[in-house]
Design a protein around this motif. Structure first.
Motif, PDB file in Angstrom:
ATOM      1  N   ARG A  60      -5.009  -6.631   6.035  1.00  0.00           N
ATOM      2  CA  ARG A  60      -4.268  -5.411   6.383  1.00  0.00           C
ATOM      3  C   ARG A  60      -4.171  -5.249   7.896  1.00  0.00           C
ATOM      4  N   ASP A  61      -5.279  -5.452   8.581  1.00  0.00           N
ATOM      5  CA  ASP A  61      -5.327  -5.292  10.029  1.00  0.00           C
ATOM      6  C   ASP A  61      -4.418  -6.305  10.730  1.00  0.00           C
ATOM      7  N   ARG A  62      -4.498  -7.574  10.326  1.00  0.00           N
ATOM      8  CA  ARG A  62      -3.697  -8.630  10.961  1.00  0.00           C
ATOM      9  C   ARG A  62      -2.211  -8.438  10.688  1.00  0.00           C
ATOM     10  N   LEU A  63      -1.875  -7.973   9.484  1.00  0.00           N
ATOM     11  CA  LEU A  63      -0.483  -7.704   9.151  1.00  0.00           C
ATOM     12  C   LEU A  63       0.033  -6.494   9.935  1.00  0.00           C
ATOM     13  N   ALA A  64      -0.770  -5.456  10.040  1.00  0.00           N
ATOM     14  CA  ALA A  64      -0.356  -4.259  10.789  1.00  0.00           C
ATOM     15  C   ALA A  64      -0.041  -4.604  12.241  1.00  0.00           C
ATOM     16  N   ALA A  65      -0.851  -5.443  12.850  1.00  0.00           N
ATOM     17  CA  ALA A  65      -0.607  -5.845  14.239  1.00  0.00           C
ATOM     18  C   ALA A  65       0.740  -6.555  14.358  1.00  0.00           C
ATOM     19  N   ALA A  66       1.043  -7.418  13.395  1.00  0.00           N
ATOM     20  CA  ALA A  66       2.307  -8.153  13.434  1.00  0.00           C
ATOM     21  C   ALA A  66       3.498  -7.222  13.218  1.00  0.00           C
ATOM     22  N   LEU A  67       3.406  -6.346  12.247  1.00  0.00           N
ATOM     23  CA  LEU A  67       4.507  -5.425  11.974  1.00  0.00           C
ATOM     24  C   LEU A  67       4.742  -4.484  13.146  1.00  0.00           C
ATOM     25  N   THR A  68       3.674  -4.022  13.762  1.00  0.00           N
ATOM     26  CA  THR A  68       3.797  -3.154  14.934  1.00  0.00           C
ATOM     27  C   THR A  68       4.493  -3.904  16.071  1.00  0.00           C
ATOM     28  N   ALA A  69       4.111  -5.165  16.279  1.00  0.00           N
ATOM     29  CA  ALA A  69       4.749  -5.981  17.318  1.00  0.00           C
ATOM     30  C   ALA A  69       6.242  -6.173  17.043  1.00  0.00           C
ATOM     31  N   GLY A  71       8.068  -3.869  15.662  1.00  0.00           N
ATOM     32  CA  GLY A  71       8.687  -2.547  15.708  1.00  0.00           C
ATOM     33  C   GLY A  71       8.708  -1.806  14.388  1.00  0.00           C
ATOM     34  N   PHE A  72       7.913  -2.282  13.430  1.00  0.00           N
ATOM     35  CA  PHE A  72       7.830  -1.621  12.129  1.00  0.00           C
ATOM     36  C   PHE A  72       6.517  -0.854  12.017  1.00  0.00           C
ATOM     37  N   ALA A  73       6.519   0.133  11.148  1.00  0.00           N
ATOM     38  CA  ALA A  73       5.288   0.884  10.886  1.00  0.00           C
ATOM     39  C   ALA A  73       4.365   0.053   9.995  1.00  0.00           C
ATOM     40  N   ALA A  74       3.082   0.232  10.186  1.00  0.00           N
ATOM     41  CA  ALA A  74       2.101  -0.419   9.318  1.00  0.00           C
ATOM     42  C   ALA A  74       2.217   0.186   7.924  1.00  0.00           C
ATOM     43  N   PRO A  75       2.053  -0.617   6.887  1.00  0.00           N
ATOM     44  CA  PRO A  75       2.169  -0.094   5.521  1.00  0.00           C
ATOM     45  C   PRO A  75       1.052   0.890   5.183  1.00  0.00           C
ATOM     46  N   GLY A  90      -9.153  -4.959  -6.052  1.00  0.00           N
ATOM     47  CA  GLY A  90      -8.393  -4.997  -7.290  1.00  0.00           C
ATOM     48  C   GLY A  90      -6.998  -5.563  -7.105  1.00  0.00           C
ATOM     49  N   ALA A  91      -6.319  -5.709  -8.200  1.00  0.00           N
ATOM     50  CA  ALA A  91      -4.964  -6.243  -8.191  1.00  0.00           C
ATOM     51  C   ALA A  91      -4.032  -5.386  -7.349  1.00  0.00           C
ATOM     52  N   ALA A  92      -4.221  -4.070  -7.360  1.00  0.00           N
ATOM     53  CA  ALA A  92      -3.363  -3.197  -6.567  1.00  0.00           C
ATOM     54  C   ALA A  92      -3.457  -3.546  -5.089  1.00  0.00           C
ATOM     55  N   ASP A  93      -4.650  -3.876  -4.613  1.00  0.00           N
ATOM     56  CA  ASP A  93      -4.820  -4.245  -3.204  1.00  0.00           C
ATOM     57  C   ASP A  93      -4.009  -5.495  -2.870  1.00  0.00           C
ATOM     58  N   VAL A  94      -4.053  -6.485  -3.742  1.00  0.00           N
ATOM     59  CA  VAL A  94      -3.310  -7.728  -3.530  1.00  0.00           C
ATOM     60  C   VAL A  94      -1.812  -7.482  -3.661  1.00  0.00           C
ATOM     61  N   ASN A  95      -1.390  -6.732  -4.666  1.00  0.00           N
ATOM     62  CA  ASN A  95       0.031  -6.455  -4.862  1.00  0.00           C
ATOM     63  C   ASN A  95       0.633  -5.708  -3.681  1.00  0.00           C
ATOM     64  N   GLU A  96      -0.097  -4.752  -3.123  1.00  0.00           N
ATOM     65  CA  GLU A  96       0.420  -4.005  -1.981  1.00  0.00           C
ATOM     66  C   GLU A  96       0.574  -4.904  -0.755  1.00  0.00           C
ATOM     67  N   LEU A  97      -0.371  -5.798  -0.528  1.00  0.00           N
ATOM     68  CA  LEU A  97      -0.240  -6.737   0.574  1.00  0.00           C
ATOM     69  C   LEU A  97       0.926  -7.694   0.347  1.00  0.00           C
ATOM     70  N   ARG A  98       1.076  -8.163  -0.883  1.00  0.00           N
ATOM     71  CA  ARG A  98       2.201  -9.036  -1.198  1.00  0.00           C
ATOM     72  C   ARG A  98       3.530  -8.338  -0.903  1.00  0.00           C
ATOM     73  N   ALA A  99       3.636  -7.096  -1.317  1.00  0.00           N
ATOM     74  CA  ALA A  99       4.878  -6.349  -1.071  1.00  0.00           C
ATOM     75  C   ALA A  99       5.125  -6.156   0.417  1.00  0.00           C
ATOM     76  N   ALA A 100       4.087  -5.958   1.181  1.00  0.00           N
ATOM     77  CA  ALA A 100       4.216  -5.703   2.611  1.00  0.00           C
ATOM     78  C   ALA A 100       4.679  -6.936   3.389  1.00  0.00           C
ATOM     79  N   VAL A 101       4.341  -8.129   2.905  1.00  0.00           N
ATOM     80  CA  VAL A 101       4.743  -9.334   3.630  1.00  0.00           C
ATOM     81  C   VAL A 101       6.086  -9.886   3.156  1.00  0.00           C
ATOM     82  N   ARG A 102       6.612  -9.369   2.096  1.00  0.00           N
ATOM     83  CA  ARG A 102       7.885  -9.891   1.575  1.00  0.00           C
ATOM     84  C   ARG A 102       9.059  -9.423   2.379  1.00  0.00           C
TER      85      ARG A 102
END
Length: 102
Positions: A60-69, A71-75, A90-102
């Motif tokens: 989550r942290d590494r993805l947020a840094a990339a999205l912020t760079a 110009g997008f908001a962190a999920p 849980g699966a929800a944690d993985v699914n949310e990360l998957r959706a955020a990187v797509r």
């Protein structure tokens, strides 16, 4: 992603899920002009590594840094606070990360 979709009650979170997410996060980081991320537990062995909250928190942290760079908001995440050594990943944690990187 492997085992797509991950079902909340029937899919065990595996090292392969986290490893695939790391690759996806690194792709987003590359697009943002950032280097590949590093992780506390760099080596995860499929079939034997138990997934921990730290694995999800760092993604989550590494993805947020990339999205912020870019110009997008962190999920936002439904389970916004994961507690090290206490929260079950849980699966929800993985699914949310998957959706955020797509």
């Amino acid at each position: 992603f492997a085992d797509d979709p991950t079902l909340a009650q029937s899919t065990t979170i595996k090292a392969s899920h986290i490893l695939q997410l790391r690759q996806a996060v690194d792709a987003v980081r590359s697009t943002a002009g950032l280097s590949n991320a590093t992780y506390t537990r760099m080596t995860l062995t499929p079939g034997s590594t138990r997934i921990a909250a730290i694995d999800v928190l760092e993604l989550r942290d590494r993805l947020a840094a990339a999205l912020t760079a870019l110009g997008f908001a962190a999920p936002a995440y439904s389970q916004s606070s994961l507690t090290l050594f206490m929260t079950i990943v849980g699966a929800a944690d993985v699914n949310e990360l998957r959706a955020a990187v797509r």
